[in-house]
Design a protein around this motif. Structure first.
Motif, mmCIF file in Angstrom:
data_model
loop_
_atom_site.group_PDB
_atom_site.id
_atom_site.type_symbol
_atom_site.label_atom_id
_atom_site.label_comp_id
_atom_site.label_asym_id
_atom_site.label_seq_id
_atom_site.Cartn_x
_atom_site.Cartn_y
_atom_site.Cartn_z
ATOM 1 N N SER A 15 0.814 -1.219 0.000
ATOM 2 C CA SER A 15 0.000 0.000 0.000
ATOM 3 C C SER A 15 0.850 1.273 0.000
ATOM 4 N N CYS A 16 2.143 1.129 0.276
ATOM 5 C CA CYS A 16 3.065 2.274 0.330
ATOM 6 C C CYS A 16 3.970 2.359 -0.893
ATOM 7 N N ARG A 17 3.822 1.461 -1.829
ATOM 8 C CA ARG A 17 4.767 1.373 -2.947
ATOM 9 C C ARG A 17 4.882 2.658 -3.752
ATOM 10 N N LYS A 18 3.766 3.295 -4.052
ATOM 11 C CA LYS A 18 3.814 4.513 -4.867
ATOM 12 C C LYS A 18 4.611 5.610 -4.160
ATOM 13 N N LEU A 19 4.394 5.748 -2.878
ATOM 14 C CA LEU A 19 5.111 6.742 -2.089
ATOM 15 C C LEU A 19 6.595 6.381 -1.981
ATOM 16 N N LEU A 20 6.889 5.114 -1.729
ATOM 17 C CA LEU A 20 8.278 4.667 -1.637
ATOM 18 C C LEU A 20 9.002 4.855 -2.967
ATOM 19 N N LEU A 21 8.322 4.549 -4.058
ATOM 20 C CA LEU A 21 8.913 4.733 -5.378
ATOM 21 C C LEU A 21 9.227 6.205 -5.625
ATOM 22 N N ALA A 22 8.297 7.066 -5.274
ATOM 23 C CA ALA A 22 8.497 8.505 -5.475
ATOM 24 C C ALA A 22 9.662 9.020 -4.647
ATOM 25 N N LEU A 23 9.772 8.567 -3.419
ATOM 26 C CA LEU A 23 10.824 9.035 -2.527
ATOM 27 C C LEU A 23 12.162 8.341 -2.779
ATOM 28 N N GLY A 24 12.132 7.192 -3.425
ATOM 29 C CA GLY A 24 13.336 6.397 -3.592
ATOM 30 C C GLY A 24 14.255 6.838 -4.719
ATOM 31 N N ASP A 25 13.784 7.705 -5.580
ATOM 32 C CA ASP A 25 14.585 8.132 -6.720
ATOM 33 C C ASP A 25 15.491 9.301 -6.336
ATOM 34 N N GLU A 26 16.765 9.191 -6.675
ATOM 35 C CA GLU A 26 17.746 10.214 -6.316
ATOM 36 C C GLU A 26 17.427 11.579 -6.933
ATOM 37 N N ASN A 27 16.953 11.581 -8.173
ATOM 38 C CA ASN A 27 16.602 12.858 -8.812
ATOM 39 C C ASN A 27 15.419 13.525 -8.113
ATOM 40 N N ARG A 28 14.428 12.716 -7.703
ATOM 41 C CA ARG A 28 13.275 13.292 -7.010
ATOM 42 C C ARG A 28 13.678 13.776 -5.621
ATOM 43 N N GLN A 29 14.583 13.070 -4.970
ATOM 44 C CA GLN A 29 15.081 13.541 -3.674
ATOM 45 C C GLN A 29 15.771 14.891 -3.840
ATOM 46 N N HIS A 30 16.589 15.020 -4.890
ATOM 47 C CA HIS A 30 17.278 16.286 -5.170
ATOM 48 C C HIS A 30 16.257 17.393 -5.459
ATOM 49 N N LEU A 31 15.249 17.068 -6.256
ATOM 50 C CA LEU A 31 14.207 18.043 -6.595
ATOM 51 C C LEU A 31 13.474 18.504 -5.329
ATOM 52 N N ILE A 32 13.123 17.569 -4.463
ATOM 53 C CA ILE A 32 12.440 17.907 -3.205
ATOM 54 C C ILE A 32 13.318 18.815 -2.353
ATOM 55 N N LEU A 33 14.587 18.446 -2.215
ATOM 56 C CA LEU A 33 15.503 19.266 -1.417
ATOM 57 C C LEU A 33 15.630 20.676 -1.978
ATOM 58 N N GLU A 34 15.761 20.788 -3.285
ATOM 59 C CA GLU A 34 15.891 22.116 -3.897
ATOM 60 C C GLU A 34 14.613 22.936 -3.724
ATOM 61 N N MET A 35 13.461 22.284 -3.838
ATOM 62 C CA MET A 35 12.199 23.002 -3.618
ATOM 63 C C MET A 35 12.120 23.506 -2.180
#
Length: 121
Positions: free
Chosen positions: A22-42
């Motif tokens: 039930s958490c896969r979509k969220l884990l997938l979104a958070l697990g990507d290095e580019n998305r982590q970088h994007l979140i941090l920059e935002m």
């Protein structure tokens, strides 16, 4: 007694697997290095009212299409929302609290199972 404990342990593991699913979509979104970088920059931008794709692109090494792609995944996972102002879109953090609660519950359940493993005692 051992069979009962094994059976209970299996039930716990199966329940944890369902929680993980039930958490896969969220884990997938958070697990990507580019998305982590994007979140941090935002976050570092400090734009509580939201940021446009162009402004986010300027803060990352990603192309505009790549930023748009990652924003779409973060939106679908319930981590970002969009505020429209005319033809302009502003993206901001407003996580789906139910999804976050499921993630926290799954992590707490996994920790509880690990703490009760015989080799940990």
């Amino acid at each position: 007694m051992e069979n009962y404990q094994d059976e209970c342990h299996l039930k716990e593991i199966h329940q944890l697997a369902e929680e993980f699913e039930s958490c896969r979509k969220l884990l997938l979104a958070l697990g990507d290095e580019n998305r982590q970088h994007l979140i941090l920059e935002m976050m570092r931008m400090g734009q509580c009212e939201g940021a446009r794709v162009g402004a986010i692109t300027e803060k990352t090494n990603l192309s505009r299409p790549a930023v748009s792609h990652h924003i779409r995944i973060l939106k679908e996972a319930g981590l970002l929302k969009v505020r429209k102002e005319g033809t302009k879109n502003y993206y901001y953090f407003d996580a789906d609290t139910e999804a976050m609660d499921r993630l926290l519950q799954m992590l707490a359940h996994a920790k509880e199972i690990m703490e009760h493993r015989p080799e940990r005692k």
